[in-house]
Write an enzyme that holds these catalytic residues in place. Structure first.
Site, mmCIF file in Angstrom:
data_model
loop_
_atom_site.group_PDB
_atom_site.id
_atom_site.type_symbol
_atom_site.label_atom_id
_atom_site.label_comp_id
_atom_site.label_asym_id
_atom_site.label_seq_id
_atom_site.Cartn_x
_atom_site.Cartn_y
_atom_site.Cartn_z
ATOM 1 N N ASP A 60 0.873 -1.174 0.000
ATOM 2 C CA ASP A 60 0.000 0.000 0.000
ATOM 3 C C ASP A 60 0.910 1.224 0.000
ATOM 4 O O ASP A 60 1.725 1.390 0.917
ATOM 5 C CB ASP A 60 -0.868 -0.055 1.270
ATOM 6 N N TYR A 153 -9.922 15.822 -3.836
ATOM 7 C CA TYR A 153 -9.286 15.122 -4.965
ATOM 8 C C TYR A 153 -8.579 16.143 -5.860
ATOM 9 O O TYR A 153 -7.415 15.937 -6.240
ATOM 10 C CB TYR A 153 -10.325 14.326 -5.767
HETATM 11 P P1 NDP Z 1 -8.104 2.481 -11.377
HETATM 12 O O1 NDP Z 1 -8.972 2.549 -10.171
HETATM 13 O O2 NDP Z 1 -8.520 1.597 -12.490
HETATM 14 O O3 NDP Z 1 -6.605 2.099 -10.949
HETATM 15 C C1 NDP Z 1 -6.013 2.667 -9.817
HETATM 16 C C2 NDP Z 1 -4.753 1.884 -9.455
HETATM 17 O O4 NDP Z 1 -4.159 2.497 -8.298
HETATM 18 C C3 NDP Z 1 -5.052 0.443 -9.109
HETATM 19 O O5 NDP Z 1 -4.093 -0.391 -9.704
HETATM 20 C C4 NDP Z 1 -4.903 0.402 -7.595
HETATM 21 O O6 NDP Z 1 -4.385 -0.850 -7.196
HETATM 22 C C5 NDP Z 1 -3.858 1.499 -7.362
HETATM 23 N N1 NDP Z 1 -3.948 2.025 -5.999
HETATM 24 C C6 NDP Z 1 -4.931 2.761 -5.464
HETATM 25 N N2 NDP Z 1 -4.691 3.005 -4.162
HETATM 26 C C7 NDP Z 1 -3.515 2.391 -3.872
HETATM 27 C C8 NDP Z 1 -2.734 2.266 -2.703
HETATM 28 N N3 NDP Z 1 -3.105 2.829 -1.540
HETATM 29 N N4 NDP Z 1 -1.574 1.569 -2.756
HETATM 30 C C9 NDP Z 1 -1.190 1.003 -3.909
HETATM 31 N N5 NDP Z 1 -1.871 1.089 -5.059
HETATM 32 C C10 NDP Z 1 -3.026 1.766 -5.035
HETATM 33 O O7 NDP Z 1 -7.977 3.996 -11.881
HETATM 34 P P2 NDP Z 1 -7.176 4.669 -13.093
HETATM 35 O O8 NDP Z 1 -6.388 3.702 -13.840
HETATM 36 O O9 NDP Z 1 -8.159 5.489 -13.828
HETATM 37 O O10 NDP Z 1 -6.241 5.671 -12.269
HETATM 38 C C11 NDP Z 1 -4.837 5.713 -12.385
HETATM 39 C C12 NDP Z 1 -4.378 7.128 -12.104
HETATM 40 O O11 NDP Z 1 -4.899 8.011 -13.085
HETATM 41 C C13 NDP Z 1 -4.831 7.693 -10.750
HETATM 42 O O12 NDP Z 1 -3.764 8.420 -10.186
HETATM 43 C C14 NDP Z 1 -5.993 8.612 -11.129
HETATM 44 O O13 NDP Z 1 -6.161 9.636 -10.184
HETATM 45 C C15 NDP Z 1 -5.498 9.124 -12.464
HETATM 46 N N6 NDP Z 1 -6.534 9.660 -13.340
HETATM 47 C C16 NDP Z 1 -7.634 8.909 -13.681
HETATM 48 C C17 NDP Z 1 -8.591 9.448 -14.502
HETATM 49 C C18 NDP Z 1 -9.859 8.725 -14.856
HETATM 50 O O14 NDP Z 1 -10.833 9.375 -15.319
HETATM 51 N N7 NDP Z 1 -9.914 7.404 -14.716
HETATM 52 C C19 NDP Z 1 -8.453 10.794 -15.076
HETATM 53 C C20 NDP Z 1 -7.272 11.492 -14.630
HETATM 54 C C21 NDP Z 1 -6.358 10.928 -13.822
HETATM 55 P P3 NDP Z 1 -4.882 -1.715 -5.946
HETATM 56 O O15 NDP Z 1 -6.320 -1.388 -5.714
HETATM 57 O O16 NDP Z 1 -4.633 -3.125 -6.350
HETATM 58 O O17 NDP Z 1 -4.005 -1.272 -4.840
HETATM 59 C C1 8X3 Z 2 -10.211 11.992 -12.893
HETATM 60 C C2 8X3 Z 2 -10.935 12.917 -13.803
HETATM 61 O O1 8X3 Z 2 -12.650 14.793 -13.917
HETATM 62 O O2 8X3 Z 2 -13.182 12.854 -12.547
HETATM 63 O O3 8X3 Z 2 -9.044 12.559 -12.421
HETATM 64 O O4 8X3 Z 2 -11.567 14.453 -11.801
HETATM 65 S S1 8X3 Z 2 -12.137 13.791 -12.960
#
Ligand code: NDP
Ligand code: 8X3
Length: 256
Positions: A60, A153
């Site tokens: 984590d 966030y």
């Molecule tokens: P997902 O929820 O699909 O993936 C998130 C990943 O982060 C998972 O692999 C999860 O793994 C890991 N994670 C979360 N918390 C922890 C923790 N405490 N320790 C270790 N690993 C962690 O989301 P996305 O792929 O969409 O997100 C990836 C990144 O992109 C994030 O930083 C998100 O903020 C960013 N993002 C996403 C957008 C969207 O619209 N989806 C837009 C803009 C940015 P596990 O649960 O196995 O630990």
């Molecule tokens: C994820 C995109 O617009 O939900 O970072 O914040 S938004």
């Protein structure tokens, strides 16, 4: 000798898509996340399909001691990380500031800011020793704009945007590249996590328009990483065509 990429949050979404694309491009991989079974399955698949080496680390990112133990115990040859993708992150809830859940706030701050810092502290040290490396930080459009009820966030992603600039300045003298990647809506597990397993609500977020896919973001990251040595891409904002800003989303675009 193959290059090495360390990808945090590789169990899902953007991190998993990056793992697959970097494997296809013959990188050896260090994949991290909390869900060990998913990491093991992915590692098995990539090893078989692409004849690369994969290390999985289950921790984590909020837990500083666990981050340090896992990374510092890697064999020396695995510490030659060429590309770090700081991707692990999440959003929890969507409430106005006076009604927010303070536990959710702690988790977002501890994951998106402090977790990213714990990992970067160690891996950037390895890169400095080698005078070489590329750090990709996953920010968000939420780190460029603030939207209603996105408060904490958005603040965490503004912090990532600031740290991205800070890393580029501090690591300049070592020739280490730093790139910020800031997507709009990407259809992953993100909304399912934000709405705490409410799948119907999560699905609604992506209805009526073509959201970005995790592969779209992985391809963009790969483009940044595959530039020549003298080129660094500082910052990328990537949106679905139907989304002009955090709040300007044009649904049912193709029906007009
Ligand atoms: P997902 O929820 O699909 O993936 C998130 C990943 O982060 C998972 O692999 C999860 O793994 C890991 N994670 C979360 N918390 C922890 C923790 N405490 N320790 C270790 N690993 C962690 O989301 P996305 O792929 O969409 O997100 C990836 C990144 O992109 C994030 O930083 C998100 O903020 C960013 N993002 C996403 C957008 C969207 O619209 N989806 C837009 C803009 C940015 P596990 O649960 O196995 O630990
Ligand atoms: C994820 C995109 O617009 O939900 O970072 O914040 S938004």
């Amino acid at each position: 000798m193959s290059q090495i990429a360390l990808i945090t949050g590789a169990t899902s979404g953007i991190g998993e898509a990056c793992a697959k694309l970097f494997a296809k491009n013959k990188f050896n991989l260090i994949l991290t996340g909390r869900r060990a079974e998913r990491l093991d399955q992915l590692a098995h698949q990539l090893t078989m399909d692409f004849d690369i080496e994969v290390q999985t680390l289950t921790f984590d990112v909020q837990n500083k001691q666990s981050v340090e133990e896992n990374l510092e115990n890697l064999n020396l040859q695995w510490q030659d990380v060429d590309v770090l993708i700081n991707n692990a992150g999440l959003s929890l809830g969507l409430e106005p500031i006076d009604q927010g859940n303070t536990n959710d706030w702690d988790i977002m701050i501890d994951t998106n800011i402090k977790g990213l810092l714990y990992v970067t502290r160690i891996v950037s040290g390895w890169m400095v020793k080698r005078r070489k490396g590329h750090i990709i930080n996953l920010g968000s459009i939420a780190g460029k704009e603030t939207y209603a009820n996105g408060n904490v966030y958005c603040a965490t992603k503004h912090a990532v945007d600031s740290l991205n600039k800070a890393m580029r300045i501090d690591l300049l003298q070592y020739g280490i590249k730093v790139t910020g990647v800031h997507p709009g809506a990407v259809e992953t597990e993100f909304s399912e996590v934000r709405f705490k397993g409410d799948l119907a609500r999560a699905k609604k977020v992506y209805e009526g328009f073509d959201a970005l896919s995790a592969d779209d973001i992985a391809e963009t990251i790969w483009f940044a990483v595959s530039r020549p040595a003298h080129v660094n891409i500082n910052d990328l904002v990537i949106m679905p065509t139907a989304q002009a800003s955090s709040v300007h989303l044009f649904k049912n675009l193709h029906e007009r």
